[in-house]
Design a protein around this motif. Structure first.
Motif, mmCIF file in Angstrom:
data_model
loop_
_atom_site.group_PDB
_atom_site.id
_atom_site.type_symbol
_atom_site.label_atom_id
_atom_site.label_comp_id
_atom_site.label_asym_id
_atom_site.label_seq_id
_atom_site.Cartn_x
_atom_site.Cartn_y
_atom_site.Cartn_z
ATOM 1 N N VAL A 42 0.857 -1.199 0.000
ATOM 2 C CA VAL A 42 0.000 0.000 0.000
ATOM 3 C C VAL A 42 0.887 1.241 0.000
ATOM 4 O O VAL A 42 1.782 1.378 0.830
ATOM 5 C CB VAL A 42 -0.945 0.052 1.227
ATOM 6 C CG1 VAL A 42 -1.848 1.286 1.161
ATOM 7 C CG2 VAL A 42 -1.787 -1.210 1.334
ATOM 8 N N TRP A 43 0.614 2.151 -0.953
ATOM 9 C CA TRP A 43 1.324 3.416 -1.064
ATOM 10 C C TRP A 43 0.311 4.549 -1.092
ATOM 11 O O TRP A 43 -0.807 4.372 -1.576
ATOM 12 C CB TRP A 43 2.143 3.480 -2.356
ATOM 13 C CG TRP A 43 3.241 2.491 -2.432
ATOM 14 C CD1 TRP A 43 4.551 2.686 -2.086
ATOM 15 C CD2 TRP A 43 3.148 1.131 -2.887
ATOM 16 N NE1 TRP A 43 5.264 1.519 -2.305
ATOM 17 C CE2 TRP A 43 4.427 0.562 -2.798
ATOM 18 C CE3 TRP A 43 2.094 0.343 -3.368
ATOM 19 C CZ2 TRP A 43 4.695 -0.755 -3.162
ATOM 20 C CZ3 TRP A 43 2.350 -0.965 -3.730
ATOM 21 C CH2 TRP A 43 3.643 -1.504 -3.631
ATOM 22 N N VAL A 44 0.717 5.716 -0.627
ATOM 23 C CA VAL A 44 -0.069 6.941 -0.794
ATOM 24 C C VAL A 44 0.666 7.792 -1.823
ATOM 25 O O VAL A 44 1.877 8.000 -1.717
ATOM 26 C CB VAL A 44 -0.231 7.709 0.536
ATOM 27 C CG1 VAL A 44 -0.825 9.092 0.295
ATOM 28 C CG2 VAL A 44 -1.109 6.915 1.494
ATOM 29 N N ALA A 45 -0.078 8.263 -2.825
ATOM 30 C CA ALA A 45 0.490 9.129 -3.864
ATOM 31 C C ALA A 45 0.129 10.569 -3.538
ATOM 32 O O ALA A 45 -1.029 10.977 -3.670
ATOM 33 C CB ALA A 45 -0.045 8.743 -5.234
ATOM 34 N N ASN A 46 1.134 11.336 -3.093
ATOM 35 C CA ASN A 46 0.974 12.775 -2.906
ATOM 36 C C ASN A 46 1.194 13.416 -4.269
ATOM 37 O O ASN A 46 2.303 13.398 -4.792
ATOM 38 C CB ASN A 46 2.016 13.305 -1.906
ATOM 39 C CG ASN A 46 1.813 12.799 -0.493
ATOM 40 O OD1 ASN A 46 0.700 12.501 -0.081
ATOM 41 N ND2 ASN A 46 2.897 12.716 0.268
ATOM 42 N N MET A 47 0.134 13.960 -4.866
ATOM 43 C CA MET A 47 0.215 14.554 -6.208
ATOM 44 C C MET A 47 0.015 16.068 -6.095
ATOM 45 O O MET A 47 -0.986 16.523 -5.556
ATOM 46 C CB MET A 47 -0.865 13.964 -7.126
ATOM 47 C CG MET A 47 -0.797 12.463 -7.258
ATOM 48 S SD MET A 47 -1.937 11.791 -8.507
ATOM 49 C CE MET A 47 -3.521 12.410 -7.948
ATOM 50 N N ILE A 48 0.972 16.849 -6.616
ATOM 51 C CA ILE A 48 0.864 18.301 -6.534
ATOM 52 C C ILE A 48 -0.033 18.770 -7.688
ATOM 53 O O ILE A 48 0.382 18.774 -8.846
ATOM 54 C CB ILE A 48 2.251 18.989 -6.609
ATOM 55 C CG1 ILE A 48 3.236 18.362 -5.626
ATOM 56 C CG2 ILE A 48 2.096 20.498 -6.371
ATOM 57 C CD1 ILE A 48 2.818 18.405 -4.179
ATOM 58 N N GLY A 49 -1.270 19.132 -7.324
ATOM 59 C CA GLY A 49 -2.266 19.498 -8.336
ATOM 60 C C GLY A 49 -3.050 20.756 -8.036
ATOM 61 O O GLY A 49 -4.069 21.015 -8.658
#
Length: 162
Positions: A77-84
């Motif tokens: 399990v990963w969390v994707a921090n996406m700069i949007g």
């Protein structure tokens, strides 16, 4: 071609087997403290700590609109921090959401999810505090992820979404 699956529930608790990425949109100011990130922080400290360090060291890394940071939080399990989103407030330039940056981040996420054989789970990204419209985000999710064969589940928490 498959489609986005919509479910009612908590995106921090995907109920599928196998590798999973929980994706969400962050701002470009280093701020973490409202919206979906609170649910993430209640479950795991790592995504916030990684995001804050990524922002703090931005002169020496890729922190910018469209960037993605994958943070491991559990086995598979990963969390994707996406700069949007640009900033945190709606002002003269409109809502903070940046659709082009979300599209870029989702494209980068597709490669990471494919490498891991992971499904992607998310709230209606960019549509809460960022002020975006799902009618603009959904086609980006479909184009960048679903068309590449990545299973995507969107979670509506509680009373529903836009």
């Amino acid at each position: 071609m498959s489609e986005i699956m919509y479910v009612r529930g908590d995106a921090t608790v995907p109920s599928v087997k196998g590798a999973k990425v929980i994706a969400h949109v962050c701002n470009d100011l280093g701020g973490w403290g409202k919206g979906f990130v609170l649910a993430l922080s209640r479950r795991w400290p790592e995504p916030e700590a990684a995001y804050r360090a990524w922002h703090r060291d931005r002169a020496r890394n890729d922190f910018a609109l469209g960037a993605v940071q994958l943070v491991p939080v559990a086995p598979q399990v990963w969390v994707a921090n996406m700069i949007g989103q640009r900033g945190i407030r709606t002002g003269s330039k409109g809502a903070p959401v940046r659709y082009e940056a979300i599209g870029t981040a989702l494209g980068r996420l597709a490669g990471e999810a494919s490498e891991r054989g992971a499904s992607v789970h998310m709230p209606r990204i960019g549509c809460g505090l960022a002020g975006g419209k799902w009618s603009r985000v959904e086609p980006l999710v479909t184009d960048r992820l679903v068309r590449r064969g990545i299973a995507v589940t969107v979670y509506d928490h509680g009373g529903g979404g836009a």
